[in-house]
Design a protein around this motif. Sequence first.
Motif, PDB file in Angstrom:
ATOM      1  N   SER A  47      -5.675   9.999  -7.975  1.00 54.70           N
ATOM      2  CA  SER A  47      -5.479   8.721  -7.274  1.00 54.70           C
ATOM      3  C   SER A  47      -6.610   7.778  -7.645  1.00 54.70           C
ATOM      4  O   SER A  47      -7.629   8.195  -8.202  1.00 54.70           O
ATOM      5  CB  SER A  47      -5.437   8.929  -5.753  1.00 54.70           C
ATOM      6  N   SER A  96       3.047  11.776  -1.044  1.00 60.15           N
ATOM      7  CA  SER A  96       2.330  10.610  -1.550  1.00 60.15           C
ATOM      8  C   SER A  96       3.118   9.332  -1.316  1.00 60.15           C
ATOM      9  O   SER A  96       2.548   8.280  -0.995  1.00 60.15           O
ATOM     10  CB  SER A  96       2.055  10.782  -3.047  1.00 60.15           C
ATOM     11  N   ARG A 150       4.766   8.417   1.067  1.00 63.59           N
ATOM     12  CA  ARG A 150       4.640   7.885   2.433  1.00 63.59           C
ATOM     13  C   ARG A 150       3.665   6.717   2.481  1.00 63.59           C
ATOM     14  O   ARG A 150       3.500   6.091   3.531  1.00 63.59           O
ATOM     15  CB  ARG A 150       4.130   8.967   3.383  1.00 63.59           C
ATOM     16  N   TYR A 151       3.015   6.445   1.373  1.00 66.98           N
ATOM     17  CA  TYR A 151       2.127   5.278   1.275  1.00 66.98           C
ATOM     18  C   TYR A 151       2.872   3.988   1.615  1.00 66.98           C
ATOM     19  O   TYR A 151       2.269   2.999   1.994  1.00 66.98           O
ATOM     20  CB  TYR A 151       1.587   5.231  -0.156  1.00 66.98           C
ATOM     21  N   ILE A 210       2.995  -1.513   2.004  1.00 67.80           N
ATOM     22  CA  ILE A 210       1.975  -0.466   2.087  1.00 67.80           C
ATOM     23  C   ILE A 210       1.646  -0.203   3.550  1.00 67.80           C
ATOM     24  O   ILE A 210       1.404  -1.128   4.331  1.00 67.80           O
ATOM     25  CB  ILE A 210       0.712  -0.889   1.312  1.00 67.80           C
ATOM     26  N   ASP A 211       1.659   1.055   3.918  1.00 64.08           N
ATOM     27  CA  ASP A 211       1.329   1.443   5.298  1.00 64.08           C
ATOM     28  C   ASP A 211      -0.186   1.344   5.487  1.00 64.08           C
ATOM     29  O   ASP A 211      -0.939   2.068   4.827  1.00 64.08           O
ATOM     30  CB  ASP A 211       1.792   2.878   5.551  1.00 64.08           C
ATOM     31  N   VAL A 244      -2.303   4.588   5.937  1.00 64.52           N
ATOM     32  CA  VAL A 244      -2.456   5.577   4.875  1.00 64.52           C
ATOM     33  C   VAL A 244      -3.520   5.075   3.911  1.00 64.52           C
ATOM     34  O   VAL A 244      -3.402   3.993   3.340  1.00 64.52           O
ATOM     35  CB  VAL A 244      -1.134   5.813   4.121  1.00 64.52           C
ATOM     36  N   ARG A 245      -4.579   5.842   3.751  1.00 61.26           N
ATOM     37  CA  ARG A 245      -5.665   5.429   2.876  1.00 61.26           C
ATOM     38  C   ARG A 245      -5.209   5.447   1.422  1.00 61.26           C
ATOM     39  O   ARG A 245      -4.500   6.356   1.001  1.00 61.26           O
ATOM     40  CB  ARG A 245      -6.867   6.351   3.076  1.00 61.26           C
ATOM     41  N   SER A 246      -5.668   4.464   0.666  1.00 67.08           N
ATOM     42  CA  SER A 246      -5.187   4.313  -0.714  1.00 67.08           C
ATOM     43  C   SER A 246      -5.507   5.526  -1.573  1.00 67.08           C
ATOM     44  O   SER A 246      -4.743   5.871  -2.485  1.00 67.08           O
ATOM     45  CB  SER A 246      -5.774   3.046  -1.331  1.00 67.08           C
ATOM     46  N   ASN A 297      -5.173   8.440  -0.844  1.00 70.46           N
ATOM     47  CA  ASN A 297      -4.221   9.519  -0.577  1.00 70.46           C
ATOM     48  C   ASN A 297      -2.869   9.249  -1.237  1.00 70.46           C
ATOM     49  O   ASN A 297      -1.906   9.986  -0.995  1.00 70.46           O
ATOM     50  CB  ASN A 297      -4.047   9.733   0.921  1.00 70.46           C
ATOM     51  N   PHE A 298      -2.790   8.196  -2.071  1.00 70.07           N
ATOM     52  CA  PHE A 298      -1.591   7.928  -2.850  1.00 70.07           C
ATOM     53  C   PHE A 298      -1.794   8.525  -4.239  1.00 70.07           C
ATOM     54  O   PHE A 298      -2.365   7.907  -5.126  1.00 70.07           O
ATOM     55  CB  PHE A 298      -1.321   6.423  -2.925  1.00 70.07           C
TER      56      PHE A 298
END
Length: 549
Positions: free
Chosen positions: A385, A430, A432-433, A447-448, A451-453, A455-456
Amino acid sequence: MTMPNMSRLLSRCLRSVALWAALAALVAAAADRARVTLLCTTDLHGHIYPFDYYTGKPAELGVAKVATLVERARREFPHLLLLDCGDTIQGTPLVYYHNRKDNSPVDPMMLVMNELRYDSMTVGNHEYNFGLAVLGKARREAKFPWLSANTYRVGTEDTAYEPYIVKEVDGVRIGILGLTTPGIPAWENRENYAGLEFRDPVDEAAKWVLILRGREHVDAVVVAMHMGLEEDLGTGKGKIGDVPHENAALAIARRVPGIDLILMGHTHRDVPSLVVGGVLLAQAGRWGDHLVEADLYFSRDGSGGWTLIGKAAQSLPVGKDTPADPRILALAEPYHKEALAWLDRPIGTSDRVIEAGNSLRDSAMLDLIQRAQLEAGHADVSLASSFNPHARIPAGPVTVRDIAGLYVYENTLYVIEVTGAQLRAALEHSARYFLPYEAGKSPEELIDPNVRSYNFDVAEGVTYEIDITRPIGERIRNLCFKEAPLDPGAKLRLALNNYRFNGGGGYTMFKDATVLSHSSEEIRDLIIDWVERHHAIPAEPIGNWRLLP
């Protein structure tokens, strides 16, 4: 003496008596009041100099600037308490070079914190990044206690650190309790915390607050925690991907009686002042860009003890008008120069500028990480990532600095055996970003925010599409390996970092995977090695994945 003179003398005496009585009353009133000032930093992450090592430019942050604010406050409040909430010895090339390349001198963060006369430091999760030997050496070099009431030696009731300290200020007893996020096993290599276990911070807070109030007879309880707010107070929603109890400030404020002040960390947020259930909470941002000041006010009660009658907190920003303390700069200068010499070493070339940009499309920079992981791990597939959207590799000579800016964490490489089904599950996780699709909105707008970037994750070694118009869990389309649809039962060698292997970001699908190999070298060094061996960095992305529509 004549009668008038005697009268005037008597009058002066009476005025003197009245004056002394008034002064005595003021002194008595002052003796019945007390103010205790606490200053707090958090998530300093090795930032001493006001300098960005990845860009080579000045930055308005760091311990040297914080020191100026601390000394200003000490002139007014000589007996103030100075605390830190953890993630201290990791984070910049300065501390990385010390911890990995030349660990023999005194830890630079402990050196400058000793100079500033810190009263305590709560242990953070990143203290474990370099292993227990580096952690233990830094701890021994500190002239202040490291606190963590919920870190125990496995299978015992022995805490690995001091759980709390009690400081007396102008006769007022302040209990300072340290708590560490228990998520460390989800992020760290096991050998980096061998022999330790991290217990529920809410239960441990309740246990130790009773001891502070009952056995230690403190007048106020301050919790200095390496945890932050676990929910958005406006919506009540938590952060997606967090491990259980990673952050527990609100739970502790709501459920543990007897706490007056919580000083937070871990989430890198600036929280000047927040009251929850009568508990005051504050957090000092990150990297020494803020300093929290909290004030506790007391009056004597009928038994001669102290009663807390008021409290307040504020976050003091570190800015251009905050000069760096020359004492701190001088202490850290040898470490600073070593780091610069390492960063300036040329290792390769690039035909054009390569920028990280956003993570919504394949990039040559992300592919560089994948290439290094695939080659070092002799893997079929790699997961990675983007850690720094501002990373930039210039055209022409490429230095260690350019790669250090690309990969800013001390992750190591694992190669594990997975099935096609497990890889698909990871890619669905992933994806779920992105929030549920809404027509007319761009991918950036979907972008949610929870969700931390980092973690994509995206994969290299396979081809696929992410269709964000489809429901969460059904977004990965046309997943192929070697130009054929990936068989769910196929066995693959997957390269990934230790944070992901250990379940960081909620990637639990690899929990029971067989480990084929594990490198003790940081992935950053593997990338540096790849560039040195291949010399030229490919400027075009491979383009093996894309977003739909």
